[in-house]
Design a protein around this motif. Sequence first.
Motif, PDB file in Angstrom:
ATOM      1  N   ALA A 172      44.031  96.136 -28.452  1.00  0.00           N
ATOM      2  CA  ALA A 172      43.919  97.855 -29.034  1.00  0.00           C
ATOM      3  C   ALA A 172      44.908  99.031 -27.852  1.00  0.00           C
ATOM      4  N   GLY A 173      45.042  98.603 -26.579  1.00  0.00           N
ATOM      5  CA  GLY A 173      45.439  99.615 -25.986  1.00  0.00           C
ATOM      6  C   GLY A 173      46.895  98.900 -25.653  1.00  0.00           C
ATOM      7  N   GLU A 174      47.720  97.790 -25.404  1.00  0.00           N
ATOM      8  CA  GLU A 174      48.864  97.221 -25.975  1.00  0.00           C
ATOM      9  C   GLU A 174      49.136  97.643 -26.608  1.00  0.00           C
ATOM     10  N   VAL A 175      48.575  97.354 -27.891  1.00  0.00           N
ATOM     11  CA  VAL A 175      49.260  97.503 -29.536  1.00  0.00           C
ATOM     12  C   VAL A 175      49.314  99.493 -29.390  1.00  0.00           C
ATOM     13  N   MET A 176      48.061  99.891 -29.169  1.00  0.00           N
ATOM     14  CA  MET A 176      48.459 101.386 -29.289  1.00  0.00           C
ATOM     15  C   MET A 176      49.512 101.903 -27.960  1.00  0.00           C
ATOM     16  N   GLU A 177      49.684 101.713 -26.838  1.00  0.00           N
ATOM     17  CA  GLU A 177      51.058 101.965 -26.450  1.00  0.00           C
ATOM     18  C   GLU A 177      51.915 102.037 -26.805  1.00  0.00           C
ATOM     19  N   GLU A 178      52.242 100.912 -27.686  1.00  0.00           N
ATOM     20  CA  GLU A 178      53.770 100.431 -28.213  1.00  0.00           C
ATOM     21  C   GLU A 178      54.190 101.049 -29.683  1.00  0.00           C
ATOM     22  N   GLU A 231      65.655  84.069 -19.888  1.00  0.00           N
ATOM     23  CA  GLU A 231      64.838  84.922 -19.253  1.00  0.00           C
ATOM     24  C   GLU A 231      65.115  85.767 -17.578  1.00  0.00           C
ATOM     25  N   GLU A 232      65.537  84.933 -16.765  1.00  0.00           N
ATOM     26  CA  GLU A 232      65.965  86.498 -15.584  1.00  0.00           C
ATOM     27  C   GLU A 232      67.149  87.614 -16.187  1.00  0.00           C
ATOM     28  N   GLU A 233      67.988  87.253 -17.261  1.00  0.00           N
ATOM     29  CA  GLU A 233      68.478  88.020 -18.157  1.00  0.00           C
ATOM     30  C   GLU A 233      68.002  89.590 -18.245  1.00  0.00           C
ATOM     31  N   THR A 234      66.751  89.213 -19.129  1.00  0.00           N
ATOM     32  CA  THR A 234      66.305  89.910 -20.284  1.00  0.00           C
ATOM     33  C   THR A 234      64.566  90.371 -19.599  1.00  0.00           C
ATOM     34  N   GLY A 235      64.525  89.879 -18.933  1.00  0.00           N
ATOM     35  CA  GLY A 235      62.833  89.442 -18.108  1.00  0.00           C
ATOM     36  C   GLY A 235      61.545  90.144 -18.537  1.00  0.00           C
ATOM     37  N   LEU A 236      61.773  89.071 -19.616  1.00  0.00           N
ATOM     38  CA  LEU A 236      60.838  88.758 -20.457  1.00  0.00           C
ATOM     39  C   LEU A 236      59.218  88.086 -19.881  1.00  0.00           C
ATOM     40  N   GLU A 237      59.584  86.863 -18.569  1.00  0.00           N
ATOM     41  CA  GLU A 237      59.237  85.914 -18.809  1.00  0.00           C
ATOM     42  C   GLU A 237      57.365  86.699 -18.990  1.00  0.00           C
ATOM     43  N   ASP A 238      57.265  88.070 -18.503  1.00  0.00           N
ATOM     44  CA  ASP A 238      56.356  88.501 -17.605  1.00  0.00           C
ATOM     45  C   ASP A 238      55.631  89.413 -18.671  1.00  0.00           C
ATOM     46  N   ALA A 239      56.024  89.292 -19.680  1.00  0.00           N
ATOM     47  CA  ALA A 239      55.505  89.956 -21.271  1.00  0.00           C
ATOM     48  C   ALA A 239      54.237  88.676 -21.659  1.00  0.00           C
ATOM     49  N   GLU A 240      53.335  89.758 -21.851  1.00  0.00           N
ATOM     50  CA  GLU A 240      52.054  89.353 -22.214  1.00  0.00           C
ATOM     51  C   GLU A 240      52.156  88.776 -24.610  1.00  0.00           C
ATOM     52  N   GLN A 241      51.144  87.947 -24.843  1.00  0.00           N
ATOM     53  CA  GLN A 241      51.324  87.973 -26.233  1.00  0.00           C
ATOM     54  C   GLN A 241      50.746  88.943 -26.405  1.00  0.00           C
ATOM     55  N   GLN A 292      51.552  92.289 -25.814  1.00  0.00           N
ATOM     56  CA  GLN A 292      52.946  92.713 -26.111  1.00  0.00           C
ATOM     57  C   GLN A 292      53.924  92.535 -27.282  1.00  0.00           C
ATOM     58  N   LEU A 293      54.210  91.365 -27.108  1.00  0.00           N
ATOM     59  CA  LEU A 293      54.650  90.719 -28.497  1.00  0.00           C
ATOM     60  C   LEU A 293      54.839  90.897 -29.475  1.00  0.00           C
ATOM     61  N   GLU A 294      53.701  90.795 -29.650  1.00  0.00           N
ATOM     62  CA  GLU A 294      52.665  90.905 -30.737  1.00  0.00           C
ATOM     63  C   GLU A 294      53.195  92.350 -31.156  1.00  0.00           C
ATOM     64  N   ALA A 295      52.766  93.407 -30.852  1.00  0.00           N
ATOM     65  CA  ALA A 295      52.757  95.176 -31.037  1.00  0.00           C
ATOM     66  C   ALA A 295      54.208  95.453 -30.812  1.00  0.00           C
ATOM     67  N   ARG A 296      54.814  94.911 -30.451  1.00  0.00           N
ATOM     68  CA  ARG A 296      56.327  95.277 -30.496  1.00  0.00           C
ATOM     69  C   ARG A 296      56.894  94.620 -31.480  1.00  0.00           C
ATOM     70  N   TRP A 297      56.263  93.155 -31.944  1.00  0.00           N
ATOM     71  CA  TRP A 297      56.899  92.724 -33.081  1.00  0.00           C
ATOM     72  C   TRP A 297      56.609  93.754 -34.626  1.00  0.00           C
ATOM     73  N   MET A 298      55.376  93.869 -34.552  1.00  0.00           N
ATOM     74  CA  MET A 298      54.753  94.367 -36.105  1.00  0.00           C
ATOM     75  C   MET A 298      54.714  96.193 -36.020  1.00  0.00           C
ATOM     76  N   VAL A 299      55.502  96.537 -34.179  1.00  0.00           N
ATOM     77  CA  VAL A 299      56.011  97.523 -34.439  1.00  0.00           C
ATOM     78  C   VAL A 299      57.625  97.778 -35.403  1.00  0.00           C
ATOM     79  N   GLN A 300      58.250  96.916 -35.184  1.00  0.00           N
ATOM     80  CA  GLN A 300      59.401  96.982 -35.837  1.00  0.00           C
ATOM     81  C   GLN A 300      58.787  96.758 -37.333  1.00  0.00           C
ATOM     82  N   LYS A 301      58.205  95.876 -37.113  1.00  0.00           N
ATOM     83  CA  LYS A 301      57.802  95.851 -38.517  1.00  0.00           C
ATOM     84  C   LYS A 301      57.816  96.480 -39.560  1.00  0.00           C
ATOM     85  N   ILE A 302      56.890  97.366 -39.192  1.00  0.00           N
ATOM     86  CA  ILE A 302      55.985  98.429 -39.524  1.00  0.00           C
ATOM     87  C   ILE A 302      57.589  99.589 -39.696  1.00  0.00           C
ATOM     88  N   ARG A 303      57.927 100.202 -38.471  1.00  0.00           N
ATOM     89  CA  ARG A 303      59.120 100.503 -39.099  1.00  0.00           C
ATOM     90  C   ARG A 303      60.464 100.078 -39.983  1.00  0.00           C
TER      91      ARG A 303
END
Length: 804
Positions: A164-170, A106-116, A118-129
Amino acid sequence: MQKGAGCLPYYRFRLAEPNLFLSKYRRFSAAGETAGLRIDLARNFRSRSEVLAGTNFIFKQIMGTRVGEIEYDSQAELVKGADYPQETSFPVELTVIDQAKESAREEETGLEDAEQSQLEARWMVQKIRELVESRKPIYDPKTKKERPVQYRDIVILLRSMTWAGEVMEECKRAGIPLYAKLGNGYFQATEVAIMIALLQVIDNPYQDIPLAAVLRSPIVRCSENDLAVIRLCSKKGTYYEAVQAFATSRPEAEQEELHERICKFLEKLRVWRALARNGSLSALIWQLYRDTHYYDFVGGMPGGKQRQANLRVLYDRAKQYEETSFRGLFRFLRLIERLQERGDDLGAAKDLSEQEDVVRLMTVHASKGLEFPVVFVAGLGRSFNEMDLRQSYLLDKEYGIAAKYIDPVKRLSFPSLPQLAIKRKKRLELLAEEMRVLYVAFTRAKEKLFLLGTVKSAEKMLDKWKNAWNQTDWLLQDAQRAAAGSYLDWIGPALIRHREANLTEKHNPLVIPEITQHASRWKVQITRPEEWMEGEEQEADLREGWQDLAAANKPIAVSSPHKEEINKRLQWRYPFQSASVLHTKQSVSDLKRINEIYNAGAENGLARSYQRPVFKRPAFMQEKKLTPAEIGTAVHTVMQHLPLNQQPANADLKCFIEQLVQRELLTAEQAEAVDPSIIAEFFNTEIGQMMLKADRIYRETPFNLGMSARELYPHWSGSEEIVLVQGIIDCLIEIGGELYLLDYKTDTISGRFPGGFDKARPILESRYRLQIELYAKAVEQIWKREVKRKYLFFFDGAHCLPVE
């Protein structure tokens, strides 16, 4: 009751009472031997068999009478009724994102502060693409054929719109069009916040935070180091004073570019503040868009269409504000501040509609009654909302009211027995409601269902789910189902017993094969964020490197399997470019002018183009002095309506012209510009006598003729194109079955051509030859009759010029 809906989607919200329906459902029977006949509409005409089987598999294990308020038996199971081709398998996919901490990684990727969210929104964005780019086939019931999936086929369902805000931003970052009905989020939009900060600076520049926000924004493009350098110029006082001190100081060599930007900003700020004092608020805002180019800038960002719509709405709301009794920038900003202090917000501008090719984002409640080919159900790991159960007092229509027991002496409070009873009852009702909501989410999918949830520790989660592994009955234990705090607490224990879930190393032989070998198809994966976000971070770093190279005007080396195709598309040239710069419909007069200009340019080694003036002269300018073209129009009007039963005299012509003014065919100014003597002189000529003796006269005859561009444009070098030629023939004279073409001209000849008309003849003939030949060609092609002779008549001097 909806077809295929069963009895489950009956909610408790808005004072609805599902027990009214459930009581009748239990009293009535399929055979009708009790209180009445019950007809179960279990056949589903919406979804594929994989979605229905997956729904039946989950709810047959989690829904019972004690927890769920109804038993999911064979009567409640969904039965396939839709006709889908079975060549492709569409298993239900469950993805669990594991947030378990691995500090080194996590120190390398900086993912420790990622919220649920944001994580789920990014996963859905990748899957939709992935779905859209791979052109995943789905079945179109209208055409009875498969077609590639589109954005409009996809919906993201949430229990509430808090994410909704996080999903829309991603989605904006990924360039995925998204539509969501939101009532807030406007003031939080970056582009709106920056423009409001700029308005605050214009109103009062001695505000440090808005000023720093504007300087840091793309409007001025200051970095953190730049802001620090500016502050060092004046460590005391406001930041605006430091900015002024920096602007008046002599900069060092490395600060000259920053100094220039700050000076330009302060100069514009003075202009904007003057406009704010003297002009309207809406005009000021639009001027800011133009001067800063910020409106164009956000249009090039991800989600640029939405961002520009937000800025347009800010302008529109400022305009609406000025229509009230309030005025001025200061009061407008105070209004916005009061809205923000109260927690009020305005819905984001709608740049996309539901009918467009967009991904939908909505709550499960809002999706009831709708259907989508691809459904993402996110937030399954979120805890149920039990805020109502934590109130200091509880109400129930059967149990009454209950409050905590308070010991006033010891100043302690304890849950009372009635409160515990009501709380237990309310929680079971809450769980039943959440089960029905989950059922609706499952049954919205027509073809593909994606389930997504995030957990703090996948290892602990699996240990918790394994409690259901040893259960041999279909229905999970009441205690386990009642202890659920999220949807995953129901889905996971149910799936752990399925053979395709692969959540355990071995299967319990005591579990009946009907459960382990169930016909439902599943694809379950537990993933960590860095496994699928690493590529995204590399892509972001690569994009940042491209931006640096582009800013330095250096070439960007791109390694891509599509490089040849990209170069081919970038170097493509429109094969009909020559056709795009010329009109596909031209008047005969315009073609004459184009030909004149080209011939004149060819003689001088230069060919120019002709373009008709866009606007006519206003009437108030025409009243002062008529142009030669306007005088010519007036003469043509007289010749069009003049009776030809006898040769007219000057007096007759004057009287007739006055009649045209009375009939409003001519204005008084046009009538004064027409000289009756030149028209009388026309009828003294040979062609005028021919008109008086003609068998038939066709005056002001319009026509449309399709001709090849090669015939019309002398410089044409493109492909074969058809141009629509339109014109009006002044006069066609028919004598003895033969046609004579006559065209009137009001050109000035006297005094203009030295040597008289004989010297002007070849010039005039060359000027109007193309026009008269196009008229003759139109008559011969449309009427199928030959034109015997063609004439040009010049009223100035009464000259008749035959055109051979």
